[in-house]
Design an enzyme around this catalytic site. Structure first.
Site, PDB file in Angstrom:
ATOM      1  N   ARG A 141       5.723 -11.605 -61.927  1.00  0.00           N
ATOM      2  CA  ARG A 141       5.794 -10.052 -62.075  1.00  0.00           C
ATOM      3  C   ARG A 141       5.110  -8.823 -60.823  1.00  0.00           C
ATOM      4  NH1 ARG A 141       5.367 -13.046 -66.741  1.00  0.00           N
ATOM      5  NH2 ARG A 141       3.021 -12.282 -67.388  1.00  0.00           N
ATOM      6  N   GLU A 143      10.453   8.093 -77.152  1.00  0.00           N
ATOM      7  CA  GLU A 143      11.844   7.799 -76.569  1.00  0.00           C
ATOM      8  C   GLU A 143      12.244   6.848 -78.003  1.00  0.00           C
ATOM      9  OE1 GLU A 143      11.476   4.412 -73.944  1.00  0.00           O
ATOM     10  OE2 GLU A 143      13.315   3.841 -73.695  1.00  0.00           O
ATOM     11  N   LYS A 190      13.379  11.220 -74.084  1.00  0.00           N
ATOM     12  CA  LYS A 190      13.137  10.130 -73.429  1.00  0.00           C
ATOM     13  C   LYS A 190      14.597   9.338 -74.476  1.00  0.00           C
ATOM     14  CE  LYS A 190      12.950   4.914 -71.140  1.00  0.00           C
ATOM     15  NZ  LYS A 190      11.693   4.931 -69.983  1.00  0.00           N
TER      16      LYS A 190
HETATM   17  C1  5MM Z   1      15.383   0.774 -73.564  1.00  0.00           C
HETATM   18  O1  5MM Z   1      13.936   0.606 -72.408  1.00  0.00           O
HETATM   19  C2  5MM Z   1      13.151   1.674 -71.430  1.00  0.00           C
HETATM   20  C3  5MM Z   1      14.518   2.253 -70.616  1.00  0.00           C
HETATM   21  O2  5MM Z   1      14.939   1.363 -70.089  1.00  0.00           O
HETATM   22  P1  5MM Z   1      16.356   1.022 -69.803  1.00  0.00           P
HETATM   23  O3  5MM Z   1      16.970   2.521 -68.389  1.00  0.00           O
HETATM   24  O4  5MM Z   1      16.522  -0.575 -69.079  1.00  0.00           O
HETATM   25  O5  5MM Z   1      17.099   1.180 -71.117  1.00  0.00           O
HETATM   26  C4  5MM Z   1      12.181   0.629 -71.138  1.00  0.00           C
HETATM   27  O6  5MM Z   1      11.247   2.100 -70.426  1.00  0.00           O
HETATM   28  C5  5MM Z   1      11.554   0.279 -72.331  1.00  0.00           C
HETATM   29  O7  5MM Z   1      10.614   0.307 -72.773  1.00  0.00           O
HETATM   30  C6  5MM Z   1      11.019  -1.176 -71.337  1.00  0.00           C
HETATM   31  O8  5MM Z   1      11.683  -2.065 -70.651  1.00  0.00           O
HETATM   32  C7  5MM Z   1      10.442  -2.371 -72.117  1.00  0.00           C
HETATM   33  O9  5MM Z   1      10.938  -2.568 -72.972  1.00  0.00           O
HETATM   34  P2  5MM Z   1      10.222  -3.584 -73.797  1.00  0.00           P
HETATM   35  O10 5MM Z   1      11.293  -4.294 -74.966  1.00  0.00           O
HETATM   36  O11 5MM Z   1       9.551  -4.755 -72.769  1.00  0.00           O
HETATM   37  O12 5MM Z   1       8.960  -2.864 -74.430  1.00  0.00           O
END
Ligand code: 5MM
Length: 345
Positions: A50, A181, A223
């Site tokens: 990662r 968000e 967001k």
């Molecule tokens: C919806 O997820 C957020 C935006 O990512 P995408 O453009 O892929 O939709 C993203 O910031 C999200 O919050 C993170 O990937 C973390 O998600 P998790 O589920 O790992 O907390």
């Protein structure tokens, strides 16, 4: 109440995040989500893998031409690049503003099967102070809303809206810009119209709670999801239909005092997300009071991750793909993206 200096700081940071037609890069996947993505590609699910992937991202040449801010996960903000610099320092050196995901994830909402409420308010103030000391200038919290039979319920919408507003108020008090968000998921066979209705309902609830908690609209970014048909819906709408439904929904719900809206991609491909963002900016440039940009994770990272596959020999090619998607989205923010920008065109 937020102090005058903190208010000035968050307004200035929000402005900087929206400068020069740039957008945000979400690289804040939790360990579980990141591992799931790595597992699908046969990449080892280790802390070092990662770290290496995220080092590849932040050292991408030219990234700051399109990306104003990057959202990190807790593990990453405590890690270093191979040259010893902490990730936050490397981003700041590259002229990219450091953000941090501060929610602790979506948990089952009691009494409401199939729905969640995002947690993380406990000791949030202390955690924000620590993250700010590590270099963070903005934060992110995601509430998750599912569409289904009888879903979402008012209970899920109001619980998530309340938590988002409490988080946002605390961020501003401590001088960090909150990214708010509320994500309406693409999972399901619902239509575009249904997604637009639910998104509108959710955004009304979120802005009501932001008002109740005294959050300063000029010092936050929203967001949201785009208004989209569910992934299993038989009718998949045109780019213009998606653009129209999404912007109408935002015009009805998001106050003009909000400086910017940065979409999540939610499972769209990179090209789909660029096309739809571009159409919104082309068709509604004169009507929108806020900047309309991107805060994508998958729609920017996926093509590059697919090339990298954990192989350091592919790093340069992967960085090129990442920089390309970021540049396409910057063009889309200005309504200047076209299929001709894509290598296959
Ligand atoms: C919806 O997820 C957020 C935006 O990512 P995408 O453009 O892929 O939709 C993203 O910031 C999200 O919050 C993170 O990937 C973390 O998600 P998790 O589920 O790992 O907390």
């Amino acid at each position: 109440m937020t102090s005058a200096p903190a208010r000035r700081t968050v307004v200035a940071t929000a402005k900087a995040l929206l400068a020069a037609h740039k957008g945000l890069l979400a690289m804040d996947e939790s360990t579980k989500t990141c591992n799931k993505r790595f597992a699908a590609l046969g990449i080892p699910q280790t802390s070092e893998a990662r770290r290496a992937w995220r080092e590849l991202i932040v050292t991408t040449p030219g990234l700051a031409d399109s990306i104003s801010g990057a959202i990190l996960f807790d593990e990453t903000i405590h890690q270093q690049l191979k040259d010893g610099r902490p990730f936050a320092r490397a981003l700041a050196d590259a002229d990219i503003i450091v953000g941090i995901k501060v929610d602790t994830g979506a948990q089952a909402l009691a009494g409401h099967p199939g729905e969640t409420v995002t947690e993380g308010l406990d000791q949030l103030g202390d955690r924000l102070v620590n993250y700010a000391a590590l270099g963070a200038r903005f934060a992110k919290w995601r509430g998750v809303i599912a569409i289904g039979d009888g879903l979402p319920t008012n209970a899920s919408i109001s619980a998530n809206a309340h938590a988002l507003a409490r988080y946002a108020g605390l961020c501003q008090e401590l001088g960090l810009v909150p990214i708010v968000e509320p994500e309406v998921l693409m999972t399901g066979d619902h239509t575009l119209l249904r997604c637009a209705e639910v998104t509108e309902r959710v955004l009304h609830a979120v802005f009501e709670q932001l008002y109740v908690q005294g959050v300063q609209l000029e010092g936050l970014l929203l967001k949201p999801n785009m208004a989209l048909p569910g992934l299993a819906c038989a009718e998949q709408n045109t780019v213009d239909e998606v653009a129209d439904a999404t912007v109408m929904c935002l015009l009805r719900t998001v106050p003009a005092a909000v400086p910017g809206i940065a979409f999540l991609s939610g499972g769209q491909t990179g090209v789909q997300a660029s096309n739809r963002l571009n159409a919104m900016n082309q068709r509604f440039k004169k009507r929108m009071p806020w900047a309309l940009t991107f805060s994508f994770s998958r729609a920017i990272q996926y093509p590059a991750l697919d090339i990298w596959h954990g192989d350091s020999g592919k790093a340069q090619q992967a960085q090129h793909a990442l920089q390309h998607r970021a540049a396409c989205n910057r063009a889309a923010r200005g309504g200047e993206y076209s299929a001709a920008m894509e290598p296959t065109a």
